[in-house]
Write an enzyme that holds these catalytic residues in place. Sequence first.
Site, PDB file in Angstrom:
ATOM      1  N   LYS A 175      -3.673  13.295  -5.728  1.00  0.00           N
ATOM      2  CA  LYS A 175      -3.467  12.152  -4.828  1.00  0.00           C
ATOM      3  C   LYS A 175      -2.165  12.364  -4.075  1.00  0.00           C
ATOM      4  CE  LYS A 175      -3.273   7.118  -4.564  1.00  0.00           C
ATOM      5  NZ  LYS A 175      -3.448   5.840  -5.291  1.00  0.00           N
ATOM      6  N   ASP A 218      -4.145  -5.047  -6.548  1.00  0.00           N
ATOM      7  CA  ASP A 218      -5.160  -4.610  -5.573  1.00  0.00           C
ATOM      8  C   ASP A 218      -6.464  -4.334  -6.321  1.00  0.00           C
ATOM      9  OD1 ASP A 218      -6.072  -4.097  -3.053  1.00  0.00           O
ATOM     10  OD2 ASP A 218      -5.188  -2.111  -2.882  1.00  0.00           O
TER      11      ASP A 218
END
Length: 419
Positions: free
Chosen positions: A124, A229
Amino acid sequence: MKLDTKAMRHLTAEDWRVLTAVEIGSKNHEVIPTPLIESIAKLRGGASRVHKSISALAKVGLIARLKEAKYDGYRLTYGGVDYLALHTYASRKQVYSVGNRIGVGKESDILVVADEKGTQRVLKIHRLGRISFRTVKANRDYLRKRQGGSWMYLSRLAAEKEFAFMQALRDEGFPVPEPIAQNRHTVLMQFMDAFPLRQISEVPDPAALYADLISLILRLAQHGLIHGDFNEFNILIKEEREKLKPSVKEKEAQETTEEDEKDKFTVTPILIDFPQMVSMDHQNAEMYFDRDVNCVKRFFERRFHFVSTQPGPFFKDAKKTVGKDGVKRLDAKVEASGFSKKALKDLEAAIREQQAARGEEACSGEDYDAASMDEDDNNDNNEDEDGVTGRDEPDAGRSDHEAGAPRIEMKSLSISNET
């Protein structure tokens, strides 16, 4: 931007040294003066050898010279930081090859990589410079002393925070990918054979999956955390198959074979994406907690036509469970590990500003724009042969888009192309 690793094999030891010198200079300069690069690199060939490396690095877009700069110098691009991180992973034998980009999020790229044994992993790459800082960097504490490397600083903070929380959650048995390593603005983690919840059109038991997700929210709260989130983009669904052997009575009734054995499929949610995670003691904790809960409720009603008959859960009730029965507070653990309150505030402020810059609303991650994504990828490479660019912000104004990952037909789950 798309990561192209073709040039890595052609870089010399001197090129890597010059690229590292540019990175060091970026800590205090937006554009690093060429004499400073020469001074930091200290190559045997002197200035001429440094200029040769500068030319090679600029040609492949790892550094860039800004137009209308007041002095001769170069800035480090996202591609340059990407290469430095990959070079570190390669030297540690953690990454041997780089595969396809399988996802593009709000402030990150997701790639499949592999080690020397061919074991797949996920890399990532945080890119907090995607949304322009032009409108916010002038009077912000987190950029005041870092005008030269604001996007690198913030992206590194995001990676450090994600790795720290992922490690803490993993140690407590939460369903998260195993964190393997973190370097600069990147996190290397376990590859999960799972699909984003947003791609799932049907599940065997929506009520059971909904209960699992709400339980995860409450379990996080008990450990002092709010995801921040918690939606269909940051929840993976892993399907596991289990053979059910016939009972003794069924065996006595008729002779069975392996083909007669029934399959049982279970789905397990896996949490990802933690840079925005906050403490239950945060001043806006109730808002974040309620937002996470409502995101799940809205998605299940829209996608699976499921509405829970149980109200809540409510923040005031979850707050009472924090640290109860000797449960370890992970917010305190991460802070104690060296991730300072100032760093947390810097990162939170940056994420909040970027959300405001793009007008993002809660649970609005479904509006992905592939055209804008491709346009930005083209703009990122819009430099002349000397690496000259007129843009002073990396990947400014990019819209969200998740790359089309290959989909596999699953026995009990229906995979959807909907977003």
